[in-house]
Design a protein around this motif. Sequence first.
Motif, PDB file in Angstrom:
ATOM      1  N   GLN A  26       0.816  -1.214   0.000  1.00  0.00           N
ATOM      2  CA  GLN A  26       0.000   0.000   0.000  1.00  0.00           C
ATOM      3  C   GLN A  26       0.854   1.271   0.000  1.00  0.00           C
ATOM      4  OE1 GLN A  26      -3.680   0.131   0.171  1.00  0.00           O
ATOM      5  NE2 GLN A  26      -3.140   2.169  -0.570  1.00  0.00           N
ATOM      6  N   GLU A  27       1.903   1.311   0.828  1.00  0.00           N
ATOM      7  CA  GLU A  27       2.733   2.517   0.926  1.00  0.00           C
ATOM      8  C   GLU A  27       3.416   2.827  -0.409  1.00  0.00           C
ATOM      9  OE1 GLU A  27       3.773  -0.340   3.104  1.00  0.00           O
ATOM     10  OE2 GLU A  27       1.925   0.223   4.123  1.00  0.00           O
ATOM     11  N   GLU A  28       3.883   1.790  -1.088  1.00  0.00           N
ATOM     12  CA  GLU A  28       4.536   1.981  -2.389  1.00  0.00           C
ATOM     13  C   GLU A  28       3.522   2.501  -3.406  1.00  0.00           C
ATOM     14  OE1 GLU A  28       7.665  -1.405  -3.154  1.00  0.00           O
ATOM     15  OE2 GLU A  28       5.873  -2.227  -2.169  1.00  0.00           O
ATOM     16  N   TYR A  29       2.352   1.901  -3.383  1.00  0.00           N
ATOM     17  CA  TYR A  29       1.279   2.294  -4.291  1.00  0.00           C
ATOM     18  C   TYR A  29       0.872   3.747  -4.058  1.00  0.00           C
ATOM     19  CZ  TYR A  29      -3.342   2.111  -6.532  1.00  0.00           C
ATOM     20  OH  TYR A  29      -4.438   2.350  -7.321  1.00  0.00           O
ATOM     21  N   ASP A  30       0.747   4.124  -2.774  1.00  0.00           N
ATOM     22  CA  ASP A  30       0.355   5.491  -2.435  1.00  0.00           C
ATOM     23  C   ASP A  30       1.385   6.504  -2.922  1.00  0.00           C
ATOM     24  OD1 ASP A  30      -1.934   4.536  -1.229  1.00  0.00           O
ATOM     25  OD2 ASP A  30      -1.133   4.682   0.815  1.00  0.00           O
ATOM     26  N   ALA A  31       2.659   6.140  -2.894  1.00  0.00           N
ATOM     27  CA  ALA A  31       3.724   7.048  -3.310  1.00  0.00           C
ATOM     28  C   ALA A  31       3.709   7.306  -4.816  1.00  0.00           C
ATOM     29  CB  ALA A  31       5.089   6.499  -2.891  1.00  0.00           C
ATOM     30  N   LEU A  32       3.380   6.287  -5.605  1.00  0.00           N
ATOM     31  CA  LEU A  32       3.368   6.410  -7.067  1.00  0.00           C
ATOM     32  C   LEU A  32       2.636   5.218  -7.664  1.00  0.00           C
ATOM     33  CD1 LEU A  32       4.443   7.821  -9.689  1.00  0.00           C
ATOM     34  CD2 LEU A  32       6.396   6.266  -9.541  1.00  0.00           C
ATOM     35  N   HIS A  33       1.652   5.507  -8.485  1.00  0.00           N
ATOM     36  CA  HIS A  33       0.959   4.419  -9.191  1.00  0.00           C
ATOM     37  C   HIS A  33       0.346   4.954 -10.479  1.00  0.00           C
ATOM     38  CE1 HIS A  33      -2.327   6.169  -6.766  1.00  0.00           C
ATOM     39  NE2 HIS A  33      -3.065   5.882  -7.821  1.00  0.00           N
ATOM     40  N   LEU A  34       0.036   4.045 -11.346  1.00  0.00           N
ATOM     41  CA  LEU A  34      -0.644   4.372 -12.598  1.00  0.00           C
ATOM     42  C   LEU A  34      -2.144   4.467 -12.319  1.00  0.00           C
ATOM     43  CD1 LEU A  34       1.215   1.843 -14.918  1.00  0.00           C
ATOM     44  CD2 LEU A  34       1.606   4.304 -14.771  1.00  0.00           C
ATOM     45  N   ASP A  35      -2.809   5.425 -12.938  1.00  0.00           N
ATOM     46  CA  ASP A  35      -4.251   5.585 -12.750  1.00  0.00           C
ATOM     47  C   ASP A  35      -5.003   4.344 -13.217  1.00  0.00           C
ATOM     48  OD1 ASP A  35      -3.934   8.146 -11.743  1.00  0.00           O
ATOM     49  OD2 ASP A  35      -4.223   9.103 -13.696  1.00  0.00           O
ATOM     50  N   GLY A  36      -6.028   3.993 -12.461  1.00  0.00           N
ATOM     51  CA  GLY A  36      -6.895   2.891 -12.849  1.00  0.00           C
ATOM     52  C   GLY A  36      -6.341   1.509 -12.577  1.00  0.00           C
ATOM     53  N   VAL A  37      -5.232   1.431 -11.866  1.00  0.00           N
ATOM     54  CA  VAL A  37      -4.590   0.152 -11.587  1.00  0.00           C
ATOM     55  C   VAL A  37      -5.136  -0.408 -10.273  1.00  0.00           C
ATOM     56  CG1 VAL A  37      -2.371  -0.906 -10.998  1.00  0.00           C
ATOM     57  CG2 VAL A  37      -2.519   0.712 -12.873  1.00  0.00           C
ATOM     58  N   ARG A  38      -5.383  -1.685 -10.247  1.00  0.00           N
ATOM     59  CA  ARG A  38      -5.903  -2.346  -9.043  1.00  0.00           C
ATOM     60  C   ARG A  38      -4.744  -2.794  -8.156  1.00  0.00           C
ATOM     61  NH1 ARG A  38     -10.244  -7.235  -8.804  1.00  0.00           N
ATOM     62  NH2 ARG A  38     -10.207  -7.486  -6.546  1.00  0.00           N
ATOM     63  N   LEU A  39      -4.813  -2.450  -6.887  1.00  0.00           N
ATOM     64  CA  LEU A  39      -3.799  -2.862  -5.920  1.00  0.00           C
ATOM     65  C   LEU A  39      -4.210  -4.180  -5.275  1.00  0.00           C
ATOM     66  CD1 LEU A  39      -1.227  -2.293  -4.227  1.00  0.00           C
ATOM     67  CD2 LEU A  39      -2.732  -1.102  -2.596  1.00  0.00           C
ATOM     68  N   LEU A  40      -3.325  -5.157  -5.345  1.00  0.00           N
ATOM     69  CA  LEU A  40      -3.488  -6.427  -4.637  1.00  0.00           C
ATOM     70  C   LEU A  40      -2.080  -6.876  -4.237  1.00  0.00           C
ATOM     71  CD1 LEU A  40      -5.214  -8.703  -3.567  1.00  0.00           C
ATOM     72  CD2 LEU A  40      -5.206  -9.727  -5.841  1.00  0.00           C
ATOM     73  N   PRO A  41      -1.630  -6.449  -3.045  1.00  0.00           N
ATOM     74  CA  PRO A  41      -0.252  -6.725  -2.635  1.00  0.00           C
ATOM     75  C   PRO A  41       0.090  -8.213  -2.681  1.00  0.00           C
ATOM     76  CG  PRO A  41      -1.282  -5.171  -1.135  1.00  0.00           C
ATOM     77  CD  PRO A  41      -2.362  -5.693  -2.042  1.00  0.00           C
ATOM     78  N   LEU A  42       1.315  -8.496  -3.074  1.00  0.00           N
ATOM     79  CA  LEU A  42       1.781  -9.879  -3.132  1.00  0.00           C
ATOM     80  C   LEU A  42       1.576 -10.574  -1.785  1.00  0.00           C
ATOM     81  CD1 LEU A  42       3.154 -12.083  -4.833  1.00  0.00           C
ATOM     82  CD2 LEU A  42       5.351 -11.192  -4.028  1.00  0.00           C
ATOM     83  N   SER A  43       1.755  -9.835  -0.698  1.00  0.00           N
ATOM     84  CA  SER A  43       1.595 -10.410   0.641  1.00  0.00           C
ATOM     85  C   SER A  43       0.166 -10.874   0.914  1.00  0.00           C
ATOM     86  CB  SER A  43       2.024  -9.401   1.710  1.00  0.00           C
ATOM     87  OG  SER A  43       1.199  -8.250   1.662  1.00  0.00           O
ATOM     88  N   GLU A  44      -0.798 -10.407   0.128  1.00  0.00           N
ATOM     89  CA  GLU A  44      -2.204 -10.784   0.304  1.00  0.00           C
ATOM     90  C   GLU A  44      -2.729 -11.638  -0.847  1.00  0.00           C
ATOM     91  OE1 GLU A  44      -4.508  -7.215   0.854  1.00  0.00           O
ATOM     92  OE2 GLU A  44      -3.020  -6.358   2.225  1.00  0.00           O
ATOM     93  N   LEU A  45      -1.921 -11.839  -1.852  1.00  0.00           N
ATOM     94  CA  LEU A  45      -2.382 -12.478  -3.085  1.00  0.00           C
ATOM     95  C   LEU A  45      -2.955 -13.876  -2.862  1.00  0.00           C
ATOM     96  CD1 LEU A  45      -2.656 -12.096  -6.144  1.00  0.00           C
ATOM     97  CD2 LEU A  45      -0.381 -13.094  -6.382  1.00  0.00           C
ATOM     98  N   ALA A  46      -2.277 -14.708  -2.092  1.00  0.00           N
ATOM     99  CA  ALA A  46      -2.736 -16.088  -1.880  1.00  0.00           C
ATOM    100  C   ALA A  46      -4.112 -16.129  -1.215  1.00  0.00           C
ATOM    101  CB  ALA A  46      -1.715 -16.856  -1.052  1.00  0.00           C
ATOM    102  N   ASP A  47      -4.404 -15.119  -0.398  1.00  0.00           N
ATOM    103  CA  ASP A  47      -5.697 -15.091   0.294  1.00  0.00           C
ATOM    104  C   ASP A  47      -6.793 -14.405  -0.506  1.00  0.00           C
ATOM    105  OD1 ASP A  47      -4.612 -16.341   2.585  1.00  0.00           O
ATOM    106  OD2 ASP A  47      -3.970 -14.397   3.408  1.00  0.00           O
ATOM    107  N   ARG A  48      -6.411 -13.569  -1.486  1.00  0.00           N
ATOM    108  CA  ARG A  48      -7.406 -12.736  -2.156  1.00  0.00           C
ATOM    109  C   ARG A  48      -7.496 -12.929  -3.672  1.00  0.00           C
ATOM    110  NH1 ARG A  48      -6.227  -6.827  -0.913  1.00  0.00           N
ATOM    111  NH2 ARG A  48      -8.043  -6.619  -2.252  1.00  0.00           N
ATOM    112  N   TYR A  49      -6.688 -13.804  -4.253  1.00  0.00           N
ATOM    113  CA  TYR A  49      -6.647 -13.915  -5.717  1.00  0.00           C
ATOM    114  C   TYR A  49      -8.001 -14.251  -6.322  1.00  0.00           C
ATOM    115  CZ  TYR A  49      -6.681 -19.025  -5.519  1.00  0.00           C
ATOM    116  OH  TYR A  49      -7.028 -20.328  -5.321  1.00  0.00           O
ATOM    117  N   GLN A  50      -8.872 -14.880  -5.559  1.00  0.00           N
ATOM    118  CA  GLN A  50     -10.183 -15.260  -6.094  1.00  0.00           C
ATOM    119  C   GLN A  50     -11.091 -14.062  -6.340  1.00  0.00           C
ATOM    120  OE1 GLN A  50     -10.733 -18.012  -2.918  1.00  0.00           O
ATOM    121  NE2 GLN A  50     -10.452 -19.796  -4.249  1.00  0.00           N
TER     122      GLN A  50
END
Length: 124
Positions: A26-50
């Motif tokens: 989240q902190e990296e995303y907040d600092a700089l991201h492309l518009d319209g991009v969905r954030l799903l941190p790798l640390s949460e991916l296994a629990d949320r990929y569905q």
Amino acid sequence: MKEIQFSSFYQAYQKGDLHVLDVREQEEYDALHLDGVRLLPLSELADRYQELELDQPYYVICKSGRRSARACQFLEEQGYDVTNVQGGMDAFESFMKQKAEQEEAFNKRAEKYKGNRSQRRKKA
């Protein structure tokens, strides 16, 4: 694993209608991201990929391309159509810096040209 160079990805991204998944924190995303991009941190991916649509292709991005490669490997194993964006946001920052430098050089040449035209008019 499918991969795409950042420059090719960015051209497609600017045209729109891409599904991009950012796997940074989240902190990296907040600092700089492309518009319209969905954030799903790798640390949460296994629990949320569905939460992702299985029939939708995704471009996966991170800071440098390593975490996104790991995310792509995992998502491919789950049946997702994913493409790793090589270079990640580091490549984006380099791209934007290079673009700004090119614009600055162009503006300097334009100012010099305007100055030369003014001097020629004064002489005439």
